[in-house]
Design a protein around this motif. Structure first.
Motif, mmCIF file in Angstrom:
data_model
loop_
_atom_site.group_PDB
_atom_site.id
_atom_site.type_symbol
_atom_site.label_atom_id
_atom_site.label_comp_id
_atom_site.label_asym_id
_atom_site.label_seq_id
_atom_site.Cartn_x
_atom_site.Cartn_y
_atom_site.Cartn_z
ATOM 1 N N ILE A 29 0.833 -1.202 0.000
ATOM 2 C CA ILE A 29 0.000 0.000 0.000
ATOM 3 C C ILE A 29 0.868 1.253 0.000
ATOM 4 N N ASN A 30 1.951 1.200 0.728
ATOM 5 C CA ASN A 30 2.847 2.351 0.833
ATOM 6 C C ASN A 30 3.517 2.673 -0.497
ATOM 7 N N ASN A 31 3.671 1.662 -1.343
ATOM 8 C CA ASN A 31 4.350 1.843 -2.631
ATOM 9 C C ASN A 31 3.385 2.130 -3.783
ATOM 10 N N LEU A 32 2.094 2.248 -3.482
ATOM 11 C CA LEU A 32 1.131 2.535 -4.547
ATOM 12 C C LEU A 32 1.382 3.927 -5.122
ATOM 13 N N SER A 33 0.870 4.142 -6.321
ATOM 14 C CA SER A 33 1.057 5.433 -6.986
ATOM 15 C C SER A 33 0.539 6.569 -6.119
ATOM 16 N N THR A 34 1.278 7.672 -6.121
ATOM 17 C CA THR A 34 0.868 8.840 -5.326
ATOM 18 C C THR A 34 0.236 9.926 -6.185
ATOM 19 N N GLN A 35 0.014 9.638 -7.461
ATOM 20 C CA GLN A 35 -0.627 10.631 -8.320
ATOM 21 C C GLN A 35 -2.067 10.863 -7.856
ATOM 22 N N PRO A 36 -2.566 12.092 -7.982
ATOM 23 C CA PRO A 36 -3.935 12.403 -7.538
ATOM 24 C C PRO A 36 -4.958 11.459 -8.168
ATOM 25 N N GLY A 37 -5.754 10.834 -7.333
ATOM 26 C CA GLY A 37 -6.793 9.941 -7.816
ATOM 27 C C GLY A 37 -6.324 8.522 -8.074
ATOM 28 N N GLU A 38 -5.063 8.326 -8.402
ATOM 29 C CA GLU A 38 -4.562 6.989 -8.736
ATOM 30 C C GLU A 38 -4.344 6.139 -7.491
ATOM 31 N N TRP A 39 -3.979 6.759 -6.371
ATOM 32 C CA TRP A 39 -3.727 5.996 -5.158
ATOM 33 C C TRP A 39 -4.985 5.272 -4.691
ATOM 34 N N SER A 40 -6.065 6.017 -4.607
ATOM 35 C CA SER A 40 -7.321 5.428 -4.159
ATOM 36 C C SER A 40 -7.786 4.337 -5.123
ATOM 37 N N MET A 41 -7.618 4.562 -6.413
ATOM 38 C CA MET A 41 -8.023 3.591 -7.413
ATOM 39 C C MET A 41 -7.217 2.304 -7.277
ATOM 40 N N ALA A 42 -5.910 2.447 -7.055
ATOM 41 C CA ALA A 42 -5.047 1.275 -6.901
ATOM 42 C C ALA A 42 -5.393 0.520 -5.624
ATOM 43 N N LEU A 43 -5.734 1.240 -4.568
ATOM 44 C CA LEU A 43 -6.107 0.605 -3.306
ATOM 45 C C LEU A 43 -7.369 -0.229 -3.469
ATOM 46 N N LYS A 44 -8.333 0.280 -4.217
ATOM 47 C CA LYS A 44 -9.593 -0.420 -4.414
ATOM 48 C C LYS A 44 -9.419 -1.731 -5.175
ATOM 49 N N GLN A 45 -8.317 -1.887 -5.868
ATOM 50 C CA GLN A 45 -8.089 -3.112 -6.633
ATOM 51 C C GLN A 45 -7.662 -4.275 -5.746
ATOM 52 N N ILE A 46 -7.274 -3.973 -4.499
ATOM 53 C CA ILE A 46 -6.928 -5.043 -3.567
ATOM 54 C C ILE A 46 -8.221 -5.603 -2.994
ATOM 55 N N PRO A 47 -8.484 -6.916 -3.149
ATOM 56 C CA PRO A 47 -9.723 -7.497 -2.623
ATOM 57 C C PRO A 47 -9.940 -7.148 -1.150
ATOM 58 N N GLY A 48 -11.147 -6.701 -0.838
ATOM 59 C CA GLY A 48 -11.469 -6.301 0.523
ATOM 60 C C GLY A 48 -11.391 -4.808 0.734
ATOM 61 N N PHE A 49 -10.756 -4.095 -0.185
ATOM 62 C CA PHE A 49 -10.579 -2.649 -0.032
ATOM 63 C C PHE A 49 -11.410 -1.865 -1.056
ATOM 64 N N SER A 50 -12.333 -2.526 -1.712
ATOM 65 C CA SER A 50 -13.081 -1.874 -2.791
ATOM 66 C C SER A 50 -13.950 -0.726 -2.289
ATOM 67 N N HIS A 51 -14.260 -0.725 -0.993
ATOM 68 C CA HIS A 51 -15.128 0.325 -0.441
ATOM 69 C C HIS A 51 -14.351 1.511 0.102
ATOM 70 N N CYS A 52 -13.023 1.389 0.172
ATOM 71 C CA CYS A 52 -12.211 2.436 0.803
ATOM 72 C C CYS A 52 -12.291 3.755 0.030
ATOM 73 N N THR A 53 -12.406 4.844 0.780
ATOM 74 C CA THR A 53 -12.492 6.167 0.155
ATOM 75 C C THR A 53 -11.278 7.031 0.473
ATOM 76 N N SER A 54 -10.312 6.483 1.219
ATOM 77 C CA SER A 54 -9.115 7.257 1.578
ATOM 78 C C SER A 54 -8.360 7.667 0.317
ATOM 79 N N THR A 55 -7.944 8.902 0.279
ATOM 80 C CA THR A 55 -7.239 9.420 -0.898
ATOM 81 C C THR A 55 -5.733 9.537 -0.692
ATOM 82 N N SER A 56 -5.260 9.162 0.511
ATOM 83 C CA SER A 56 -3.816 9.195 0.772
ATOM 84 C C SER A 56 -3.489 8.210 1.871
ATOM 85 N N LEU A 57 -2.227 7.818 1.920
ATOM 86 C CA LEU A 57 -1.776 6.875 2.931
ATOM 87 C C LEU A 57 -1.931 7.444 4.332
ATOM 88 N N ASP A 58 -1.772 8.755 4.476
ATOM 89 C CA ASP A 58 -1.867 9.396 5.787
ATOM 90 C C ASP A 58 -3.260 9.247 6.393
#
Length: 247
Positions: free
Chosen positions: A180-209
Protein backbone atom coordinates in the motif's frame (compact mmCIF):
# COMPACT_ATOMS: atom_id res chain seq x y z
CA UNK A 1 -5.31 -25.78 4.00
CA UNK A 2 -8.26 -27.50 2.32
CA UNK A 3 -9.57 -26.28 -1.01
CA UNK A 4 -12.75 -24.93 0.53
CA UNK A 5 -10.86 -22.95 3.14
CA UNK A 6 -8.39 -21.65 0.55
CA UNK A 7 -11.24 -20.19 -1.46
CA UNK A 8 -12.96 -18.46 1.45
CA UNK A 9 -10.91 -15.29 1.22
CA UNK A 10 -12.06 -14.85 -2.34
CA UNK A 11 -15.70 -15.71 -1.74
CA UNK A 12 -16.75 -12.19 -0.79
CA UNK A 13 -15.31 -10.46 -3.83
CA UNK A 14 -15.59 -13.05 -6.60
CA UNK A 15 -19.26 -13.98 -6.41
CA UNK A 16 -20.91 -13.64 -9.78
CA UNK A 17 -23.14 -10.64 -9.61
CA UNK A 18 -24.38 -7.76 -11.73
CA UNK A 19 -21.60 -5.24 -12.15
CA UNK A 20 -18.90 -4.09 -14.54
CA UNK A 21 -18.19 -6.64 -17.25
CA UNK A 22 -15.85 -6.87 -20.19
CA UNK A 23 -14.95 -9.23 -22.99
CA UNK A 24 -11.75 -11.17 -23.53
CA UNK A 25 -11.44 -13.22 -26.69
CA UNK A 26 -10.81 -10.16 -28.88
CA UNK A 27 -7.57 -9.63 -26.91
CA UNK A 28 -6.10 -12.71 -28.58
CA UNK A 29 -3.84 -11.53 -31.45
CA UNK A 30 -5.46 -13.93 -33.92
CA UNK A 31 -9.06 -12.96 -33.17
CA UNK A 32 -9.69 -10.51 -36.03
CA UNK A 33 -8.13 -12.72 -38.71
CA UNK A 34 -9.83 -15.90 -37.54
CA UNK A 35 -13.29 -14.39 -37.30
CA UNK A 36 -12.92 -12.63 -40.64
CA UNK A 37 -12.23 -16.04 -42.21
CA UNK A 38 -15.56 -17.50 -41.08
CA UNK A 39 -17.90 -14.98 -42.69
CA UNK A 40 -17.19 -15.92 -46.35
CA UNK A 41 -18.28 -19.50 -45.67
CA UNK A 42 -21.80 -18.35 -44.96
CA UNK A 43 -22.43 -17.32 -48.57
CA UNK A 44 -21.28 -20.69 -49.95
CA UNK A 45 -23.47 -22.92 -47.86
CA UNK A 46 -26.91 -24.20 -48.61
CA UNK A 47 -28.50 -23.73 -45.25
CA UNK A 48 -32.04 -23.21 -44.09
CA UNK A 49 -33.85 -19.95 -44.65
CA UNK A 50 -32.82 -17.50 -41.94
CA UNK A 51 -29.83 -19.53 -40.75
CA UNK A 52 -27.24 -17.51 -42.66
CA UNK A 53 -28.43 -14.11 -41.34
CA UNK A 54 -28.66 -15.54 -37.80
CA UNK A 55 -25.15 -16.99 -38.01
CA UNK A 56 -23.84 -13.73 -39.45
CA UNK A 57 -25.33 -11.73 -36.60
CA UNK A 58 -23.76 -14.07 -34.07
CA UNK A 59 -20.30 -13.75 -35.63
CA UNK A 60 -20.52 -9.97 -36.05
CA UNK A 61 -21.78 -9.49 -32.51
CA UNK A 62 -19.44 -11.99 -30.86
CA UNK A 63 -17.50 -9.44 -28.82
CA UNK A 64 -20.52 -7.31 -27.89
CA UNK A 65 -22.56 -10.37 -26.91
CA UNK A 66 -19.68 -11.57 -24.76
CA UNK A 67 -19.66 -8.12 -23.15
CA UNK A 68 -23.28 -8.66 -22.14
CA UNK A 69 -22.87 -12.25 -20.94
CA UNK A 70 -19.59 -12.13 -19.01
CA UNK A 71 -20.84 -10.80 -15.67
CA UNK A 72 -18.29 -10.81 -12.85
CA UNK A 73 -17.95 -9.21 -9.45
CA UNK A 74 -14.21 -8.77 -9.98
CA UNK A 75 -12.05 -7.11 -12.60
CA UNK A 76 -11.87 -9.23 -15.76
CA UNK A 77 -8.17 -10.01 -15.94
CA UNK A 78 -6.91 -13.30 -17.36
CA UNK A 79 -3.44 -14.82 -17.81
CA UNK A 80 -2.50 -14.71 -21.49
CA UNK A 81 -1.67 -18.41 -21.55
CA UNK A 82 -5.22 -19.24 -20.40
CA UNK A 83 -6.72 -16.80 -22.89
CA UNK A 84 -4.80 -18.39 -25.74
CA UNK A 85 -5.85 -21.88 -24.64
CA UNK A 86 -9.50 -20.81 -24.67
CA UNK A 87 -9.06 -19.05 -28.03
CA UNK A 88 -7.53 -22.21 -29.53
CA UNK A 89 -10.49 -24.25 -28.28
CA UNK A 90 -13.02 -21.81 -29.71
CA UNK A 91 -11.24 -21.48 -33.06
CA UNK A 92 -11.03 -25.27 -33.34
CA UNK A 93 -14.77 -25.68 -32.84
CA UNK A 94 -15.57 -22.90 -35.29
CA UNK A 95 -13.15 -24.33 -37.88
CA UNK A 96 -14.93 -27.69 -37.61
CA UNK A 97 -18.32 -26.04 -37.83
CA UNK A 98 -17.50 -24.23 -41.09
CA UNK A 99 -15.37 -26.95 -42.67
CA UNK A 100 -17.36 -28.11 -45.71
CA UNK A 101 -20.45 -29.11 -43.76
CA UNK A 102 -24.12 -28.48 -44.44
CA UNK A 103 -26.78 -28.61 -41.77
CA UNK A 104 -30.50 -29.10 -41.48
CA UNK A 105 -32.50 -25.89 -41.10
CA UNK A 106 -32.06 -24.34 -37.68
CA UNK A 107 -29.02 -26.40 -36.69
CA UNK A 108 -26.24 -23.93 -37.56
CA UNK A 109 -27.38 -21.10 -35.23
CA UNK A 110 -27.88 -23.60 -32.41
CA UNK A 111 -24.34 -25.01 -32.72
CA UNK A 112 -22.88 -21.52 -33.03
CA UNK A 113 -24.70 -20.40 -29.89
CA UNK A 114 -23.46 -23.47 -28.06
CA UNK A 115 -19.84 -22.62 -28.94
CA UNK A 116 -20.41 -19.04 -27.85
CA UNK A 117 -21.87 -20.07 -24.48
CA UNK A 118 -19.02 -22.49 -23.86
CA UNK A 119 -16.55 -19.67 -24.57
CA UNK A 120 -18.21 -17.40 -22.01
CA UNK A 121 -18.11 -20.18 -19.41
CA UNK A 122 -14.43 -20.92 -20.09
CA UNK A 123 -13.47 -17.25 -19.85
CA UNK A 124 -15.43 -16.73 -16.64
CA UNK A 125 -13.97 -19.82 -15.00
CA UNK A 126 -10.40 -18.95 -16.02
CA UNK A 127 -10.69 -15.45 -14.55
CA UNK A 128 -12.10 -16.74 -11.26
CA UNK A 129 -9.69 -19.68 -11.00
CA UNK A 130 -6.73 -17.36 -11.46
CA UNK A 131 -7.94 -15.20 -8.59
CA UNK A 132 -8.59 -18.23 -6.38
CA UNK A 133 -5.09 -19.60 -7.06
CA UNK A 134 -3.60 -16.23 -6.11
CA UNK A 135 -5.67 -16.10 -2.90
CA UNK A 136 -4.26 -19.45 -1.76
CA UNK A 137 -1.00 -17.75 -0.80
CA UNK A 138 -0.13 -15.96 2.41
CA UNK A 139 -0.24 -12.17 2.12
CA UNK A 140 0.09 -9.97 -0.95
CA UNK A 141 0.59 -11.68 -4.30
CA UNK A 142 0.42 -10.63 -7.95
CA UNK A 143 0.30 -12.49 -11.25
CA UNK A 144 0.80 -11.60 -14.89
CA UNK A 145 -2.44 -11.14 -16.82
CA UNK A 146 -4.14 -9.15 -19.54
CA UNK A 147 -7.03 -6.77 -19.02
CA UNK A 148 -10.17 -7.73 -20.90
CA UNK A 149 -11.13 -4.05 -20.85
CA UNK A 150 -8.04 -2.64 -22.53
CA UNK A 151 -6.19 -5.76 -23.79
CA UNK A 152 -3.08 -4.38 -22.08
CA UNK A 153 -0.76 -6.24 -19.65
CA UNK A 154 -1.72 -5.97 -16.00
CA UNK A 155 -0.78 -7.43 -12.62
CA UNK A 156 -3.85 -8.35 -10.56
CA UNK A 157 -3.25 -8.04 -6.83
CA UNK A 158 -4.68 -10.33 -4.17
CA UNK A 159 -4.33 -10.84 -0.43
CA UNK A 160 -4.46 -14.40 0.91
CA UNK A 161 -5.04 -15.71 4.43
CA UNK A 162 -3.22 -19.02 3.95
CA UNK A 163 -0.65 -18.32 6.69
CA UNK A 164 0.25 -21.23 8.95
CA UNK A 165 1.79 -19.35 11.87
CA UNK A 166 1.54 -16.02 13.64
CA UNK A 167 5.01 -15.17 12.32
CA UNK A 168 3.88 -15.73 8.73
CA UNK A 169 0.78 -13.66 9.42
CA UNK A 170 2.83 -10.76 10.80
CA UNK A 171 4.99 -10.87 7.67
CA UNK A 172 1.84 -10.88 5.54
CA UNK A 173 0.57 -7.73 7.25
CA UNK A 174 3.94 -6.04 6.82
CA UNK A 175 3.92 -6.99 3.15
CA UNK A 176 0.42 -5.54 2.77
CA UNK A 177 1.50 -2.26 4.36
CA UNK A 178 4.59 -2.08 2.15
CA UNK A 179 2.47 -2.73 -0.93
CA UNK A 180 0.00 0.00 0.00
CA UNK A 181 2.85 2.35 0.83
CA UNK A 182 4.35 1.84 -2.63
CA UNK A 183 1.13 2.54 -4.55
CA UNK A 184 1.06 5.43 -6.99
CA UNK A 185 0.87 8.84 -5.33
CA UNK A 186 -0.63 10.63 -8.32
CA UNK A 187 -3.93 12.40 -7.54
CA UNK A 188 -6.79 9.94 -7.82
CA UNK A 189 -4.56 6.99 -8.74
CA UNK A 190 -3.73 6.00 -5.16
CA UNK A 191 -7.32 5.43 -4.16
CA UNK A 192 -8.02 3.59 -7.41
CA UNK A 193 -5.05 1.28 -6.90
CA UNK A 194 -6.11 0.60 -3.31
CA UNK A 195 -9.59 -0.42 -4.41
CA UNK A 196 -8.09 -3.11 -6.63
CA UNK A 197 -6.93 -5.04 -3.57
CA UNK A 198 -9.72 -7.50 -2.62
CA UNK A 199 -11.47 -6.30 0.52
CA UNK A 200 -10.58 -2.65 -0.03
CA UNK A 201 -13.08 -1.87 -2.79
CA UNK A 202 -15.13 0.33 -0.44
CA UNK A 203 -12.21 2.44 0.80
CA UNK A 204 -12.49 6.17 0.16
CA UNK A 205 -9.12 7.26 1.58
CA UNK A 206 -7.24 9.42 -0.90
CA UNK A 207 -3.82 9.20 0.77
CA UNK A 208 -1.78 6.87 2.93
CA UNK A 209 -1.87 9.40 5.79
CA UNK A 210 -5.64 9.05 6.03
CA UNK A 211 -5.57 5.25 6.09
CA UNK A 212 -6.37 3.65 9.45
CA UNK A 213 -3.92 0.75 9.27
CA UNK A 214 -4.48 -0.14 12.96
CA UNK A 215 -8.14 -0.81 12.20
CA UNK A 216 -7.21 -2.67 9.00
CA UNK A 217 -4.74 -4.91 10.84
CA UNK A 218 -7.29 -5.68 13.55
CA UNK A 219 -10.01 -6.57 11.04
CA UNK A 220 -7.80 -8.71 8.85
CA UNK A 221 -6.41 -10.50 11.90
CA UNK A 222 -9.95 -11.43 12.93
CA UNK A 223 -10.45 -12.91 9.48
CA UNK A 224 -7.22 -14.88 9.77
CA UNK A 225 -8.10 -16.24 13.22
CA UNK A 226 -11.49 -17.31 11.91
CA UNK A 227 -9.78 -19.06 9.00
CA UNK A 228 -7.47 -20.88 11.41
CA UNK A 229 -10.45 -21.92 13.53
CA UNK A 230 -12.26 -23.32 10.50
CA UNK A 231 -9.27 -25.52 9.72
CA UNK A 232 -9.93 -27.38 12.96
CA UNK A 233 -13.49 -28.29 11.94
CA UNK A 234 -14.28 -31.61 10.33
CA UNK A 235 -16.74 -32.31 7.58
CA UNK A 236 -18.41 -29.63 5.50
CA UNK A 237 -17.16 -26.19 6.39
CA UNK A 238 -19.48 -23.18 6.39
CA UNK A 239 -18.73 -20.24 4.16
CA UNK A 240 -16.85 -17.60 6.11
CA UNK A 241 -18.23 -14.09 5.89
CA UNK A 242 -15.04 -12.03 5.86
CA UNK A 243 -15.01 -8.65 7.55
CA UNK A 244 -14.11 -5.72 5.32
CA UNK A 245 -11.41 -3.50 6.86
CA UNK A 246 -12.43 -0.05 8.06
CA UNK A 247 -10.09 2.24 6.15
Amino acid sequence: MGCQTCCLALAVVVILAPGPSWLCLQCDPNFAIRFASYAPHLSRKSWGLGDVPAAGRRLRGWTQDTLQELHLGVRAEIPMVKLQMIATTVYGKLDTLFKGNTYKPGVLPVILSSIFEEQVKLLRNAIIESRVKCERHCGIKQYEAISCETCSPTKPTCFGYNCESSEEWEDALKGLYEHINNLSTQPGEWSMALKQIPGFSHCTSTSLDNLNFTSIESTLSKNWLNMMALKELEGDMPILQLFAPIC
